[in-house]
Design a protein around this motif. Structure first.
Motif, short mmCIF file in Angstrom:
data_model
loop_
_atom_site.label_atom_id
_atom_site.label_comp_id
_atom_site.label_asym_id
_atom_site.label_seq_id
_atom_site.Cartn_x
_atom_site.Cartn_y
_atom_site.Cartn_z
N MET A 1 0.95 -1.28 0.15
CA MET A 1 0.13 0.05 0.11
C MET A 1 0.79 1.31 0.05
SD MET A 1 -2.37 -2.06 -0.06
CE MET A 1 -2.45 -3.71 0.54
N ALA A 2 0.23 2.40 -0.40
CA ALA A 2 1.19 3.61 -0.60
C ALA A 2 0.53 4.87 -0.60
CB ALA A 2 1.94 3.39 -2.16
N GLU A 3 1.23 6.00 0.07
CA GLU A 3 0.73 7.36 -0.42
C GLU A 3 1.48 7.82 -1.65
OE1 GLU A 3 0.73 10.99 2.63
OE2 GLU A 3 2.64 10.61 1.80
N ILE A 4 0.53 8.49 -2.50
CA ILE A 4 0.93 8.95 -3.66
C ILE A 4 0.59 10.28 -3.57
CG2 ILE A 4 0.64 9.14 -6.13
CD1 ILE A 4 -0.63 6.10 -5.91
N VAL A 5 1.68 11.06 -3.91
CA VAL A 5 1.85 12.67 -3.77
C VAL A 5 2.21 13.20 -5.10
CG1 VAL A 5 2.76 14.75 -2.92
CG2 VAL A 5 2.70 12.77 -1.54
N LEU A 6 1.31 13.88 -6.09
CA LEU A 6 1.53 14.84 -7.02
C LEU A 6 1.85 16.02 -7.04
CD1 LEU A 6 -1.04 12.39 -7.94
CD2 LEU A 6 -0.25 12.94 -9.97
N ASP A 7 3.06 16.54 -6.72
CA ASP A 7 3.32 17.63 -6.19
C ASP A 7 3.59 18.83 -7.52
OD1 ASP A 7 4.34 19.80 -4.89
OD2 ASP A 7 6.19 18.73 -4.00
N HIS A 8 2.44 19.51 -7.85
CA HIS A 8 2.50 20.51 -8.67
C HIS A 8 2.98 19.74 -10.23
CE1 HIS A 8 1.46 23.82 -5.90
NE2 HIS A 8 2.30 23.08 -5.03
N ILE A 9 2.21 18.85 -10.45
CA ILE A 9 2.71 17.96 -11.69
C ILE A 9 2.17 18.76 -13.02
CG2 ILE A 9 2.39 15.77 -12.87
CD1 ILE A 9 4.19 15.48 -10.75
N THR A 10 3.05 18.79 -13.93
CA THR A 10 2.58 19.29 -15.17
C THR A 10 3.09 18.45 -16.42
OG1 THR A 10 2.67 21.74 -14.38
CG2 THR A 10 2.98 21.40 -16.89
N LYS A 11 2.26 18.40 -17.69
CA LYS A 11 2.49 17.50 -18.52
C LYS A 11 2.41 18.66 -19.77
CE LYS A 11 3.91 14.53 -21.54
NZ LYS A 11 5.41 13.92 -21.68
N ARG A 12 3.74 18.96 -20.32
CA ARG A 12 3.59 19.56 -21.52
C ARG A 12 4.36 18.90 -22.76
NH1 ARG A 12 6.52 23.40 -19.67
NH2 ARG A 12 4.83 24.41 -18.72
N GLY A 16 4.26 22.50 -27.49
CA GLY A 16 3.97 23.53 -26.56
C GLY A 16 2.42 22.90 -25.74
N THR A 17 1.81 22.36 -26.43
CA THR A 17 0.46 21.77 -25.89
C THR A 17 0.57 21.22 -24.22
OG1 THR A 17 -0.27 21.01 -27.76
CG2 THR A 17 -1.48 20.12 -25.87
N VAL A 18 -0.24 22.19 -23.35
CA VAL A 18 -0.33 21.67 -21.89
C VAL A 18 -1.47 20.78 -21.73
CG1 VAL A 18 -0.42 22.23 -19.58
CG2 VAL A 18 0.96 23.61 -21.33
N ALA A 19 -1.05 19.35 -21.56
CA ALA A 19 -2.36 18.32 -21.14
C ALA A 19 -2.81 18.47 -19.62
CB ALA A 19 -1.69 17.03 -21.66
N VAL A 20 -1.96 18.64 -18.83
CA VAL A 20 -1.95 18.77 -17.40
C VAL A 20 -1.25 19.88 -16.72
CG1 VAL A 20 -1.96 17.53 -15.23
CG2 VAL A 20 -2.46 16.27 -17.25
N CYS A 41 -9.62 16.31 -20.88
CA CYS A 41 -9.25 17.19 -19.80
C CYS A 41 -8.09 16.93 -19.03
CB CYS A 41 -10.57 17.17 -18.73
SG CYS A 41 -10.61 15.32 -17.83
N GLY A 42 -7.34 15.77 -19.29
CA GLY A 42 -6.20 15.28 -18.72
C GLY A 42 -6.06 14.22 -17.88
N LYS A 43 -7.16 13.83 -17.58
CA LYS A 43 -7.28 12.62 -16.32
C LYS A 43 -6.53 11.33 -16.84
CE LYS A 43 -11.68 11.25 -17.92
NZ LYS A 43 -11.77 11.97 -19.02
N SER A 44 -6.52 10.80 -17.98
CA SER A 44 -5.90 9.61 -18.55
C SER A 44 -4.36 9.99 -18.56
CB SER A 44 -6.24 9.21 -19.79
OG SER A 44 -7.50 8.61 -19.75
N THR A 45 -3.82 11.12 -19.05
CA THR A 45 -2.56 11.59 -18.94
C THR A 45 -1.94 11.59 -17.40
OG1 THR A 45 -2.53 13.00 -21.10
CG2 THR A 45 -0.93 13.50 -19.52
N THR A 46 -2.94 12.10 -16.68
CA THR A 46 -2.32 12.19 -15.23
C THR A 46 -2.03 10.74 -14.67
OG1 THR A 46 -3.48 13.99 -14.87
CG2 THR A 46 -2.99 12.64 -12.96
#
Length: 385
Positions: A1-12, A16-20, A41-46
């Motif tokens: 089991m795990a704690e998952i932290v997404l700390d200000h994640i961006t996908k570009r 130049g397209t920003v998906a997340v 909206c970027g959910k699968s990319t996340t």
């Protein structure tokens, strides 16, 4: 089991397209979190960034405090369940479930024990020697889940796993997934565009729009206290009714009547930045047949002709057309609301004892304190500030 932290994640991407954009969420150990939003909206990319299938442009992904940005998918100890079952047709159910353990060169005895335990959890024990072609869609999806369970991963990542199933099977599988996650206690991140799945499965929901987080919270909190017009229009089935309204002389003037600006509505109307023309929203269940309300003076009333009546058993849904144009807002159109230019429609959820009839006028009562006010340009919920 795990704690998952997404700390200000961006996908570009390279073009130049920003998906997340600046995705900042902490997912607790054992928690079931839903990423929901319209297509694109970027959910699968996340989800893919968590799994390691997409590189992270900015920010940091941590699992149990360890940075994962550069880790290969196989080193993250996470199991994915996809929309497609991706089963090997020449293998039996037993062999399909055992396949990841075979790749890990696990011993035969432990492999058999894990496979049988997973099959028991998923009610697949009678089908272990069948091939996928002899299974129903729901059974195949359970086999795919079994293949994830046997790995005993730190987290489950599920990308719209029920979208290929028919409506009845989706309901059954939602129950199975919820029960399974509570039993195993495995941290789960689940992607869907179906707000009903989100409302019934998740401990918390992350609502996304155009790569940005719109609101995070437990399902009921998002339903009762939407932060903006997009969330209000996206969460709820039937969705929230929205009508054009105006703040004038201590009243909220709407197509269904004038509402005194008292309590939360009065507070929402205060401030120099609040425009006079606003959008009013009210949930279908905040209406009732006025003849069935004992103290109708405590709310508002209006009379409308029923365009369509749906008898659902424990409730009736009555549809009306109001004498005004539909609310025009990009926030609503992206959430799946009415298109600009259409007539303004309203749906009321009534007691089955209501005498409402199609084509006949009916007097409705509504709870004036359940009305939300939204800024027409920003979409901000003025009653939740």
């Amino acid at each position: 089991m795990a704690e998952i932290v997404l700390d200000h994640i961006t996908k570009r991407y390279a073009d130049g397209t920003v998906a997340v954009d600046d995705f900042d969420v902490r997912i607790a150990d054992h928690e079931f979190v839903i990423l929901v939003g319209p297509s694109g909206c970027g959910k699968s990319t996340t989800l893919n960034m968590i799994a390691g299938l997409e590189d992270i442009t900015e920010g940091e992904l941590r699992v149990d405090g360890r940075r994962m940005n550069e880790k290969a998918p196989r080193d993250r100890d996470m199991a994915m369940v996809f929309q497609s079952y991706a089963l090997y047709p020449h293998m039996t159910v037993r062999e399909n479930i055992a396949f990841p353990l075979k790749l890990a060169k696990m011993g035969r005895e432990e492999t058999q024990e894990r496979v049988e335990r997973a099959a028991g959890l998923l009610d697949l024990a009678p089908y272990l020697d069948r091939k996928p072609a002899a299974l129903s869609g729901g059974q195949r999806q359970r086999v795919a889940m079994g293949r994830a369970i046997v790995r005993d991963p730190k987290a489950f990542l599920m990308d719209e796993p029920l979208s290929n199933l028919d409506a009845k099977l989706r309901v059954q599988m939602r129950t199975s997934i919820s029960r399974l996650q509570k039993s195993l206690g495995t941290t789960t991140v689940y992607v869907t565009h179906d707000q009903t799945e989100a409302m019934t499965l998740g401990d918390r929901i992350v609502i996304m729009r155009a790569g940005l987080i719109q609101q995070i919270g437990p399902p009921q909190e998002l339903y009762d206290h939407p932060r903006n017009l997009f969330v209000a229009g996206f969460i709820g089935s039937p969705s929230m009714n929205v009508v054009p309204a105006r703040l004038e002389e201590g009243l909220l003037r709407t197509p269904i009547g004038d509402i005194p600006l008292r309590g939360r509505l009065g507070r929402a109307a205060e401030g120099p930045d609040v425009p006079r023309d606003v959008i009013a929203g009210i949930r279908p269940e905040s209406f009732e047949d006025a003849s069935l309300v004992h103290d109708a003076e405590e709310g508002g009333t209006f009379t409308g002709t029923v365009d369509l009546l749906e008898s659902m058993g424990p409730e009736k849904l009555a549809y009306f057309t109001l004498d005004t144009g539909a609310v025009r807002s990009e926030h609503l159109s992206e959430a799946g609301g009415e298109e600009a230019g259409e007539e303004c429609r309203l749906v009321a959820q009534l007691d089955p004892k209501s005498g409402a009839r199609r084509g006949q006028p009916v007097r409705l009562w509504y709870d004036t304190q359940a009305v939300h006010l939204f800024h027409p340009k920003t979409g901000e919920n003025l009653t939740e500030r």
